[in-house]
Design a protein around this motif. Structure first.
Motif, short mmCIF file in Angstrom:
data_model
loop_
_atom_site.label_atom_id
_atom_site.label_comp_id
_atom_site.label_asym_id
_atom_site.label_seq_id
_atom_site.Cartn_x
_atom_site.Cartn_y
_atom_site.Cartn_z
N GLN A 25 0.89 -0.97 0.28
CA GLN A 25 0.17 -0.07 0.24
C GLN A 25 1.17 1.32 0.50
OE1 GLN A 25 -2.66 -0.82 3.58
NE2 GLN A 25 -4.91 -1.33 2.42
N ALA A 26 1.83 1.24 0.85
CA ALA A 26 3.08 1.60 0.87
C ALA A 26 3.82 2.63 0.07
CB ALA A 26 3.84 2.22 2.13
N ILE A 27 4.17 1.66 -1.07
CA ILE A 27 4.34 1.23 -2.59
C ILE A 27 3.65 2.13 -3.45
CG2 ILE A 27 5.78 0.54 -4.30
CD1 ILE A 27 6.95 -1.17 -1.90
N GLY A 28 2.20 1.81 -3.57
CA GLY A 28 0.98 2.23 -4.66
C GLY A 28 0.77 3.83 -4.05
N ALA A 29 1.49 3.97 -3.02
CA ALA A 29 0.54 5.26 -2.70
C ALA A 29 1.82 6.44 -2.81
CB ALA A 29 0.39 5.70 -1.21
N SER A 30 2.78 5.66 -3.03
CA SER A 30 4.50 6.71 -2.57
C SER A 30 4.23 6.68 -4.58
CB SER A 30 5.47 5.44 -3.03
OG SER A 30 5.71 6.02 -1.32
N TRP A 31 4.05 6.21 -5.13
CA TRP A 31 4.32 5.53 -6.85
C TRP A 31 3.03 6.58 -7.28
CZ3 TRP A 31 6.60 4.65 -11.07
CH2 TRP A 31 6.15 4.55 -12.13
N TYR A 32 2.34 6.53 -7.08
CA TYR A 32 0.83 7.38 -7.69
C TYR A 32 1.51 9.69 -6.88
CZ TYR A 32 -1.70 4.29 -9.93
OH TYR A 32 -2.12 3.06 -10.89
N VAL A 33 2.23 9.65 -6.24
CA VAL A 33 2.24 10.61 -5.86
C VAL A 33 2.94 10.82 -6.76
CG1 VAL A 33 3.41 12.01 -4.03
CG2 VAL A 33 1.91 10.52 -3.35
N LEU A 34 4.21 10.33 -7.12
CA LEU A 34 5.39 10.47 -8.21
C LEU A 34 4.65 11.00 -9.65
CD1 LEU A 34 8.27 11.15 -8.04
CD2 LEU A 34 8.44 8.61 -8.76
N LYS A 35 3.51 9.75 -9.75
CA LYS A 35 3.29 9.40 -11.46
C LYS A 35 2.31 10.83 -11.24
CE LYS A 35 0.78 6.90 -13.77
NZ LYS A 35 -0.45 5.33 -14.07
N ASP A 36 1.70 11.39 -10.38
CA ASP A 36 0.90 12.75 -10.48
C ASP A 36 1.41 13.77 -10.34
OD1 ASP A 36 -1.16 10.86 -10.08
OD2 ASP A 36 -2.18 11.82 -8.40
N GLY A 37 2.66 13.78 -10.10
CA GLY A 37 3.26 14.94 -10.83
C GLY A 37 4.41 15.52 -9.82
N PHE A 38 3.74 15.20 -8.14
CA PHE A 38 4.08 15.16 -7.09
C PHE A 38 6.23 15.17 -6.89
CE2 PHE A 38 -0.22 15.54 -6.29
CZ PHE A 38 -0.11 16.93 -6.82
N PRO A 39 6.12 15.78 -5.65
CA PRO A 39 8.24 15.47 -5.79
C PRO A 39 7.37 14.14 -4.98
CG PRO A 39 7.59 17.08 -5.28
CD PRO A 39 6.86 17.45 -6.19
N LEU A 40 8.27 13.23 -4.71
CA LEU A 40 8.12 12.86 -3.56
C LEU A 40 9.67 12.22 -2.74
CD1 LEU A 40 6.54 9.83 -2.30
CD2 LEU A 40 7.78 8.63 -3.42
N THR A 41 9.52 12.86 -1.64
CA THR A 41 11.18 13.44 -0.31
C THR A 41 10.59 12.27 -0.01
OG1 THR A 41 9.17 15.07 0.77
CG2 THR A 41 10.81 15.86 -1.04
N ARG A 42 11.62 12.42 0.55
CA ARG A 42 12.46 11.45 2.18
C ARG A 42 11.04 11.73 2.90
NH1 ARG A 42 12.78 9.90 6.67
NH2 ARG A 42 14.41 7.51 6.99
N GLU A 43 10.38 12.92 2.80
CA GLU A 43 9.64 12.97 4.39
C GLU A 43 8.12 12.91 3.78
OE1 GLU A 43 12.00 15.23 2.90
OE2 GLU A 43 12.69 15.70 4.65
N ALA A 44 7.75 13.10 2.57
CA ALA A 44 6.70 12.73 1.94
C ALA A 44 6.39 10.98 1.49
CB ALA A 44 6.51 13.17 0.45
N ALA A 45 7.40 10.14 2.22
CA ALA A 45 7.58 8.75 1.92
C ALA A 45 7.20 7.82 3.36
CB ALA A 45 8.12 8.38 1.14
N GLU A 46 7.93 9.44 4.49
CA GLU A 46 7.97 9.26 5.80
C GLU A 46 6.61 9.09 6.09
OE1 GLU A 46 10.09 10.09 9.89
OE2 GLU A 46 10.29 10.71 8.82
N ARG A 47 5.43 10.62 5.81
CA ARG A 47 4.44 10.64 5.86
C ARG A 47 3.52 9.49 6.11
NH1 ARG A 47 0.36 13.43 3.40
NH2 ARG A 47 -1.51 14.33 4.86
N ILE A 48 3.60 9.17 4.65
CA ILE A 48 2.60 7.77 3.62
C ILE A 48 3.20 6.27 4.26
CG2 ILE A 48 2.51 6.43 2.01
CD1 ILE A 48 3.44 8.81 0.10
N THR A 49 4.51 5.83 4.86
CA THR A 49 4.47 5.38 6.11
C THR A 49 3.93 5.28 7.47
OG1 THR A 49 6.80 5.41 6.37
CG2 THR A 49 6.02 3.84 4.46
N ARG A 50 4.25 6.35 7.69
CA ARG A 50 3.90 6.74 9.22
C ARG A 50 2.05 6.32 9.27
NH1 ARG A 50 6.35 12.04 11.73
NH2 ARG A 50 8.32 10.48 11.55
N MET A 51 1.79 7.44 8.50
CA MET A 51 0.10 8.00 8.04
C MET A 51 -0.95 6.33 8.27
SD MET A 51 -2.76 9.86 5.80
CE MET A 51 -1.69 10.91 5.71
#
Length: 118
Positions: A25-51
């Protein structure tokens, strides 16, 4: 912007404590954040996994459309939409200026500033 999609290799410490299902689920969400044109920073990935771990309901609200599409064919989704089977989870449909402000705040937290030009 880094377009590397091997999120686990980039930040293994974020994905290590997740169950296999949470990891997908976290990989899927990370992939779509990037695919939708948003930068996937470490902070964004951490927010996804923590949430995903701390607030799975909020994760589902924000990312379920992306993760559901991974497991379902688009034809099936289209048929379900035509039948009216795709509905919002009760209590999750939010509208109004407060929601727009919160969305802008969350985008900025994720590393995207809509006021910046590329």
């Amino acid at each position: 912007m880094n377009t590397d999609t091997d999120f686990e290799a980039r930040w293994p410490e974020l994905f290590e404590p997740l169950t296999p299902q949470q990891r997908e689920q976290a990989i899927g969400a990370s992939w779509y954040v990037l695919k939708d044109g948003f930068p996937l920073t470490r902070e964004a990935a951490e927010r996804i996994t923590r949430m995903l771990v701390d607030d799975p309901q909020q994760f589902a609200i924000l990312y379920a459309p992306y993760t559901e599409a991974e497991d379902t064919t688009y034809e099936d989704l289209a048929e379900r939409a035509e039948r009216g089977d795709l509905t919002a989870i009760p209590g999750t449909a939010r509208r109004g200026p407060e929601v727009a402000e919160e969305a802008q705040r969350l985008l900025k937290e994720a590393g995207y500033d809509p006021e910046e030009k590329d």
